[in-house]
Design a protein around this motif. Structure first.
Motif, PDB file in Angstrom:
ATOM      1  N   LEU A  86       0.643  -1.183   0.079  1.00  0.00           N
ATOM      2  CA  LEU A  86      -0.085  -0.202  -0.117  1.00  0.00           C
ATOM      3  C   LEU A  86       0.762   1.124  -0.025  1.00  0.00           C
ATOM      4  O   LEU A  86       0.686   2.306  -0.820  1.00  0.00           O
ATOM      5  CB  LEU A  86      -0.874   0.000   1.280  1.00  0.00           C
ATOM      6  N   LEU A  87       2.114   1.175   0.733  1.00  0.00           N
ATOM      7  CA  LEU A  87       2.997   2.381   0.794  1.00  0.00           C
ATOM      8  C   LEU A  87       3.656   2.197  -0.522  1.00  0.00           C
ATOM      9  O   LEU A  87       3.842   3.515  -1.175  1.00  0.00           O
ATOM     10  CB  LEU A  87       4.212   2.185   2.096  1.00  0.00           C
ATOM     11  N   ALA A  88       3.849   1.412  -1.212  1.00  0.00           N
ATOM     12  CA  ALA A  88       4.360   1.407  -2.285  1.00  0.00           C
ATOM     13  C   ALA A  88       3.581   2.195  -3.581  1.00  0.00           C
ATOM     14  O   ALA A  88       3.914   2.776  -4.290  1.00  0.00           O
ATOM     15  CB  ALA A  88       4.645   0.132  -3.070  1.00  0.00           C
ATOM     16  N   LEU A  89       2.228   1.944  -3.407  1.00  0.00           N
ATOM     17  CA  LEU A  89       1.324   2.537  -4.282  1.00  0.00           C
ATOM     18  C   LEU A  89       1.297   4.053  -4.266  1.00  0.00           C
ATOM     19  O   LEU A  89       1.028   4.883  -4.968  1.00  0.00           O
ATOM     20  CB  LEU A  89      -0.095   1.978  -4.024  1.00  0.00           C
ATOM     21  N   LEU A  90       1.300   4.269  -2.836  1.00  0.00           N
ATOM     22  CA  LEU A  90       1.181   5.831  -2.565  1.00  0.00           C
ATOM     23  C   LEU A  90       2.556   6.403  -3.044  1.00  0.00           C
ATOM     24  O   LEU A  90       2.405   7.672  -3.653  1.00  0.00           O
ATOM     25  CB  LEU A  90       1.175   6.208  -1.145  1.00  0.00           C
ATOM     26  N   ALA A  91       3.756   5.941  -2.872  1.00  0.00           N
ATOM     27  CA  ALA A  91       4.847   6.471  -3.313  1.00  0.00           C
ATOM     28  C   ALA A  91       4.706   6.510  -4.823  1.00  0.00           C
ATOM     29  O   ALA A  91       5.280   7.476  -5.441  1.00  0.00           O
ATOM     30  CB  ALA A  91       6.127   5.704  -2.794  1.00  0.00           C
ATOM     31  N   ASP A  92       4.191   5.415  -5.549  1.00  0.00           N
ATOM     32  CA  ASP A  92       4.228   5.568  -6.896  1.00  0.00           C
ATOM     33  C   ASP A  92       3.273   6.764  -7.479  1.00  0.00           C
ATOM     34  O   ASP A  92       3.513   7.486  -8.613  1.00  0.00           O
ATOM     35  CB  ASP A  92       3.560   4.374  -7.608  1.00  0.00           C
ATOM     36  N   GLU A  93       2.142   6.778  -6.756  1.00  0.00           N
ATOM     37  CA  GLU A  93       1.167   7.882  -6.914  1.00  0.00           C
ATOM     38  C   GLU A  93       1.829   9.323  -6.982  1.00  0.00           C
ATOM     39  O   GLU A  93       1.797  10.044  -7.637  1.00  0.00           O
ATOM     40  CB  GLU A  93      -0.037   7.840  -6.210  1.00  0.00           C
ATOM     41  N   GLU A  94       2.435   9.510  -5.984  1.00  0.00           N
ATOM     42  CA  GLU A  94       3.168  10.756  -5.554  1.00  0.00           C
ATOM     43  C   GLU A  94       4.264  10.819  -6.537  1.00  0.00           C
ATOM     44  O   GLU A  94       4.380  11.969  -7.036  1.00  0.00           O
ATOM     45  CB  GLU A  94       3.761  10.865  -4.256  1.00  0.00           C
ATOM     46  N   ALA A  95       5.018  10.116  -7.029  1.00  0.00           N
ATOM     47  CA  ALA A  95       5.997  10.196  -8.171  1.00  0.00           C
ATOM     48  C   ALA A  95       5.354  10.582  -9.346  1.00  0.00           C
ATOM     49  O   ALA A  95       6.232  11.140 -10.138  1.00  0.00           O
ATOM     50  CB  ALA A  95       6.829   9.058  -8.210  1.00  0.00           C
TER      51      ALA A  95
END
Length: 69
Positions: free
Chosen positions: A56-65
């Motif tokens: 889930l954190l990876a999804l947020l980081a990808d979205e932010e990137a």
């Protein structure tokens, strides 16, 4: 529990139960993933779902990137 399993993200507790009251929850512990602005992005999660948190954190980081939300 979390550091022993390799989780390194910040974990906040609610000793005065303010968030608990705001979300209308009580009893069984639930966990939420908040974004950098304090918005609930994922949850409620039970302890049996904590293994999903890195994804889930990876999804947020990808979205932010990508300049998302």
């Amino acid at each position: 529990y979390l550091p022993g399993r390799g989780f390194t993200f910040p974990v906040y507790e609610d000793p005065r139960e303010e968030l608990e009251r705001a979300l209308g929850k009580w009893g069984t512990p639930e966990y939420y993933v908040l974004d950098g602005e304090g918005r609930v992005r994922f949850g409620p999660l039970r302890s049996s779902h904590l293994s999903r948190v890195p994804a889930l954190l990876a999804l947020l980081a990808d979205e932010e990137a990508r300049g998302g939300r």
